[in-house]
Design an enzyme around this catalytic site. Structure first.
Site, PDB file in Angstrom:
ATOM      1  N   ARG A 126      -6.841 -76.561 -38.306  1.00 39.91           N
ATOM      2  CA  ARG A 126      -7.738 -75.645 -39.016  1.00 39.91           C
ATOM      3  C   ARG A 126      -7.828 -76.072 -40.482  1.00 39.91           C
ATOM      4  O   ARG A 126      -6.803 -76.343 -41.130  1.00 39.91           O
ATOM      5  CB  ARG A 126      -7.175 -74.214 -38.910  1.00 39.91           C
TER       6      ARG A 126
ATOM      7  N   LYS B 156     -13.423 -73.829 -28.321  1.00 39.71           N
ATOM      8  CA  LYS B 156     -12.161 -73.696 -29.057  1.00 39.71           C
ATOM      9  C   LYS B 156     -11.554 -75.083 -29.158  1.00 39.71           C
ATOM     10  O   LYS B 156     -11.100 -75.645 -28.166  1.00 39.71           O
ATOM     11  CB  LYS B 156     -11.200 -72.737 -28.373  1.00 39.71           C
TER      12      LYS B 156
ATOM     13  N   GLU C 245     -12.508 -76.959 -38.168  1.00 40.30           N
ATOM     14  CA  GLU C 245     -11.402 -77.642 -37.507  1.00 40.30           C
ATOM     15  C   GLU C 245     -11.593 -79.144 -37.706  1.00 40.30           C
ATOM     16  O   GLU C 245     -12.720 -79.653 -37.696  1.00 40.30           O
ATOM     17  CB  GLU C 245     -11.447 -77.322 -36.016  1.00 40.30           C
TER      18      GLU C 245
END
Length: 514
Positions: A215, A210, A259
């Site tokens: 984003r 993560k 990302e």
């Protein structure tokens, strides 16, 4: 359409807990809404402003002028007024915003004023979120709710779908499909308390890094590349290195989800705030790129060479992603084919440990058989992050507004200095239940030392446990940092203020890369 009609529907929706009644009230309003006004009306009822930010603070909302006796404000007038307020800038902007807001409020009835105050202040919580608004829209035109939801996902805007449906009927739904160059709402994740819970809930899944970046959705059509944020704003001109990376992919036409991050010389992620500042900067892009180069890391592929992949399971979408994007452009991941196998679980935990050691904020677990549900926070994506908490002292609290009127809400939080005084780190009103609001209002009033009608300052006696996602630099607070996404967990009545966490403890977290 009169603003009074929207405010009345908002009250109807708030007054009932029955989903069917909420949807029926929304449908009645939408069936009478002119198509051109639909984007504003439906955005208001979803609890948001089309302008997103107006620059109006609560201090400007405190003093209401006398209300108008009869409703006459039109939705288009209100939208234009708020657009004008949001555009105010420069010296004296706060005073000019307040003046323009006063003119708007003086034209509103008491019910309209209440609606506008809650809408502008982000306190319009009547339960008419996007999902309910989409159902109400479907009922108004006789469409299938699932088809409307899909159109919103692919059209990127509930308002755009509303305008088309109210103008053309259900035939308009055929226009909304995944297209290169038109961004779609991103799929979102729910939370799991730990990795074991995520594996139990999902079954066979992939565990991924993560990344704590920005984003992005990248659209490529030949040499033409467009880059969009999660809010669907185009930022292509600000990210030339991402454009270059997209052109290197082994594909002619594609839509990718990923990302944007920045790495230091040791390969560790730079702070989120630095990345956000770089992405938000429109000036001297070349210089900013030289100072803080960014890299895209992709984790999903939504379309490739004219094929819509949204309905394909995760495993197949990732196989296509691996075909078109080199390894260094893909998020690290581990496939957990059998979560019931203890050796497999140990491998997943080791993967998570390595991710955290590399400085990333946690892991994502994604069901291998799940489609890409654009715009939805589905149960097939779960985020797992270590929970950081501090025990801080309440230094003051602000009187609430909207449904929190009469309650002390926004807490001023401080860490302990060596000399026994306290240094403010930030504010939060998140995480407070109605019961906590009642309790803290009474408790803080008992230890109040001043009340200017806005902020109640208190003796530093109450300790509150606060969860947060990390630290970010701040020139507003004297320690030079503030808490990111702080929310109240509980009050620590078992702790004295002298046992609260220290400023040194907080700054040590910054040194650890948080």
């Amino acid at each position: 359409m009169l603003l009074a009609d929207v405010a009345r529907t908002s009250e109807e929706v708030a007054a009932t807990s029955a989903r069917t009644e909420k949807v029926a009230a929304l449908a009645r309003l939408f069936s009478r809404t002119p198509p051109d006004e639909a984007p504003v009306v439906i955005t208001y009822l979803a609890g948001r402003l089309p302008q997103r930010r107006t620059g109006v603070g609560w201090s400007a909302l405190r003093d209401r002028p006398p209300p108008a006796p009869e409703p006459r404000l039109e939705v288009r007038e209100v939208d234009a007024a708020l657009e004008g307020i949001a555009a105010v800038a420069g010296k004296g902007a706060a005073a000019r915003r307040k003046e323009q807001l006063g003119a708007l409020m003086s034209a509103a009835t008491e019910a309209e004023q209440s609606f506008l105050l809650r809408l502008i202040g982000g306190e319009l919580r009547q339960g008419a979120l996007d999902a309910l608004a989409a159902e109400g829209l479907a009922a108004a035109v006789g469409a299938d709710p699932g088809d409307v939801r899909r159109a919103v996902m692919l059209g990127g805007s509930l308002g755009a779908v509303a305008r088309a449906l109210l103008a053309e009927g259900t035939a308009a739904l055929d226009r909304f499909r995944l297209e290169v160059g038109r961004p779609v709402l991103p799929m979102l994740a729910q939370s799991a308390k730990d990795l074991d819970e995520a594996l139990d809930r999902l079954g066979p899944c992939a565990v991924e890094e993560k990344l704590d970046g920005i984003r992005v959705q990248v659209h490529r059509d030949g040499a033409d590349v467009r880059i969009y944020t999660r809010a669907l704003d185009e930022i292509t001109a600000r990210l030339p290195e991402v454009v270059a990376a997209a052109r290197e992919l082994a594909v002619d036409r594609a839509v990718l989800d990923g990302e944007v991050i920045a790495l230091d010389a040791a390969g560790r992620p730079r702070p989120f705030q630095e990345v956000a500042g770089r992405v938000g900067s429109r000036l001297d892009v070349a210089g900013a790129r030289e100072t803080l180069p960014l890299s895209p890391v992709f984790f999903d592929l939504l379309s490739v060479d004219g094929r819509d992949l949204l309905a394909l399971p995760t495993r197949e979408r990732h196989a296509e992603l691996a075909r078109v994007a080199p390894e260094h452009r893909r998020v690290r991941r581990l496939v957990v084919a059998d979560p019931a196998d203890e050796a497999t679980r140990r491998a997943a935990r080791e993967f998570q440990r390595a991710v955290l050691e590399r400085g990333h904020e946690g892991v994502m677990a994604k069901a291998l058989d799940a489609p890409y549900s654009a715009g939805r926070r589905g149960a097939s994506w779960l985020k797992v992050k270590p929970v950081l908490t501090l025990d801080l002292v309440v230094l003051a609290a602000e009187w609430g507004h909207g449904r929190r009127t009469g309650k002390l809400s926004n807490l001023h939080l401080g860490a302990r200095r060596a000399d026994g005084t306290y240094l403010m780190l930030g504010k939060t009103f998140k995480g407070l239940t109605d019961a906590m609001l009642e309790w803290q209002t009474a408790a803080l009033r008992r230890i109040a030392v001043s009340d200017d009608g806005w902020v109640v300052r208190v003796r530093p006696e109450l300790v509150v446990e606060v969860a947060f996602d990390g630290l970010q630099r701040s020139t507003r607070y004297p320690a030079g940092v503030t808490l990111r996404f702080a929310r109240v967990v509980r009050y620590r009545e078992d702790k004295a203020a002298a046992e609260a966490d220290t400023v040194e403890t907080v700054l040590a977290l910054r040194g650890a890369g948080l």
